[in-house]
Design a protein around this motif. Structure first.
Motif, mmCIF file in Angstrom:
data_model
loop_
_atom_site.group_PDB
_atom_site.id
_atom_site.type_symbol
_atom_site.label_atom_id
_atom_site.label_comp_id
_atom_site.label_asym_id
_atom_site.label_seq_id
_atom_site.Cartn_x
_atom_site.Cartn_y
_atom_site.Cartn_z
ATOM 1 N N LEU A 63 0.820 -1.211 0.000
ATOM 2 C CA LEU A 63 0.000 0.000 0.000
ATOM 3 C C LEU A 63 0.857 1.265 0.000
ATOM 4 N N ASP A 64 1.972 1.214 0.711
ATOM 5 C CA ASP A 64 2.849 2.392 0.793
ATOM 6 C C ASP A 64 3.437 2.786 -0.557
ATOM 7 N N ARG A 65 3.583 1.832 -1.463
ATOM 8 C CA ARG A 65 4.079 2.169 -2.806
ATOM 9 C C ARG A 65 3.125 3.144 -3.494
ATOM 10 N N THR A 66 1.838 2.894 -3.374
ATOM 11 C CA THR A 66 0.838 3.783 -3.972
ATOM 12 C C THR A 66 0.871 5.139 -3.285
ATOM 13 N N THR A 67 0.928 5.139 -1.970
ATOM 14 C CA THR A 67 0.944 6.393 -1.213
ATOM 15 C C THR A 67 2.142 7.255 -1.611
ATOM 16 N N ALA A 68 3.286 6.637 -1.792
ATOM 17 C CA ALA A 68 4.497 7.384 -2.155
ATOM 18 C C ALA A 68 4.354 8.040 -3.528
ATOM 19 N N GLU A 69 3.764 7.320 -4.491
ATOM 20 C CA GLU A 69 3.550 7.895 -5.828
ATOM 21 C C GLU A 69 2.621 9.108 -5.748
ATOM 22 N N LYS A 71 2.008 11.027 -3.191
ATOM 23 C CA LYS A 71 2.591 12.134 -2.425
ATOM 24 C C LYS A 71 3.331 13.115 -3.340
ATOM 25 N N LEU A 72 3.907 12.610 -4.405
ATOM 26 C CA LEU A 72 4.597 13.476 -5.363
ATOM 27 C C LEU A 72 3.624 14.465 -5.995
ATOM 28 N N VAL A 73 2.399 14.009 -6.286
ATOM 29 C CA VAL A 73 1.377 14.893 -6.850
ATOM 30 C C VAL A 73 0.963 15.934 -5.817
ATOM 31 N N VAL A 74 0.769 15.497 -4.588
ATOM 32 C CA VAL A 74 0.349 16.397 -3.507
ATOM 33 C C VAL A 74 1.370 17.518 -3.310
ATOM 34 N N THR A 90 -6.114 10.562 -11.082
ATOM 35 C CA THR A 90 -5.631 9.834 -12.252
ATOM 36 C C THR A 90 -4.501 8.889 -11.855
ATOM 37 N N ALA A 91 -3.580 9.375 -11.027
ATOM 38 C CA ALA A 91 -2.462 8.540 -10.568
ATOM 39 C C ALA A 91 -2.956 7.398 -9.688
ATOM 40 N N LEU A 92 -3.942 7.669 -8.835
ATOM 41 C CA LEU A 92 -4.479 6.619 -7.966
ATOM 42 C C LEU A 92 -5.155 5.524 -8.797
ATOM 43 N N PHE A 93 -6.007 5.931 -9.725
ATOM 44 C CA PHE A 93 -6.705 4.949 -10.558
ATOM 45 C C PHE A 93 -5.703 4.153 -11.391
ATOM 46 N N LEU A 128 -4.483 8.653 2.394
ATOM 47 C CA LEU A 128 -5.030 9.142 1.132
ATOM 48 C C LEU A 128 -5.986 10.314 1.359
ATOM 49 N N VAL A 129 -6.850 10.183 2.346
ATOM 50 C CA VAL A 129 -7.771 11.282 2.662
ATOM 51 C C VAL A 129 -6.971 12.502 3.130
ATOM 52 N N GLY A 130 -5.884 12.271 3.851
ATOM 53 C CA GLY A 130 -5.009 13.370 4.262
ATOM 54 C C GLY A 130 -4.413 14.111 3.079
ATOM 55 N N HIS A 131 -4.051 13.373 2.031
ATOM 56 C CA HIS A 131 -3.564 14.005 0.800
ATOM 57 C C HIS A 131 -4.627 14.940 0.236
#
Length: 197
Positions: A63-69, A71-74, A90-93, A128-131
């Motif tokens: 799961l952290d791999r997705t969160t890290a990707e 975070k770059l957008v955020v 878009t990145a999440l989907f 994710l909601v925090g982002h």
């Protein structure tokens, strides 16, 4: 792998992922992981006290791999908040669809593990909601967005929930159907329209 190679938690997790891919969540054991590493199962238990702890750690890593990707957008404050939101969704989907499509056996295994590790999943969702909350708050502060409700946390959660079809694993079978990209765009655009001044 050679048993003389240093045994680290990261190495154990990577090997566990391979074992899960081959055997599935129901059949994979710590002994299988140890065998693949060329060590005793006691050596694995020195890093992860229980099988449950190992499965939780590998789930969190996934799961952290997705969160890290995401975070770059955020963190890219050079673009307007609505564009950041579009880019984030878009990145999440794309990340979720890639995981489901590129490695369906491992994705199915992780669906089982996600059910076992609700605390890890809740932590992931909170991240994710925090982002989203951060993007919305910054967008409101810059006059680029309006929050339909006063509480930014509620707004962020509502935006997350509204797009659930495109990131909740229970919908993964729909992610490859004809028209899904158009449906995704429609939902994201409706969501953004509700947030624009």
């Amino acid at each position: 792998m050679a048993p003389t190679e240093t045994l680290t938690a990261e190495r154990i997790l990577a090997t566990t992922e391979d074992v899960l891919r081959r055997h599935g969540a129901a059949k994979a054991t710590v002994v299988d992981v140890a065998r693949a590493l060329g060590v005793s199962h006691a050596a694995v238990y020195r890093h992860f006290r229980t099988k449950a702890a190992l499965r939780e750690a590998v789930t969190k890593r996934w799961l952290d791999r997705t969160t890290a990707e995401l975070k770059l957008v955020v963190e890219d404050r050079s673009i307007p908040a609505d564009e950041r939101l579009r880019g984030w969704f878009t990145a999440l989907f794309a990340a979720k669809r890639k995981k489901a499509g590129d490695d369906p056996e491992l994705f199915a295994t992780y669906e089982v593990l996600l059910g076992e590790n609700s605390d890890v999943v809740e932590e992931h969702i909170a991240d994710l909601v925090g982002h989203l909350r951060l993007i919305v708050e910054e967008g409101v502060a810059r006059g680029e967005l309006v929050a339909p409700v006063a509480d930014p946390e509620l707004t962020a959660r509502a935006v997350f929930d509204a797009t659930g079809r495109f990131h909740d694993p229970c919908y993964s079978r729909e992610w490859f159907k004809p028209g899904i990209d158009e449906a995704f765009t429609a939902v994201v655009e409706l969501t953004l329209a509700a947030l624009r001044p």
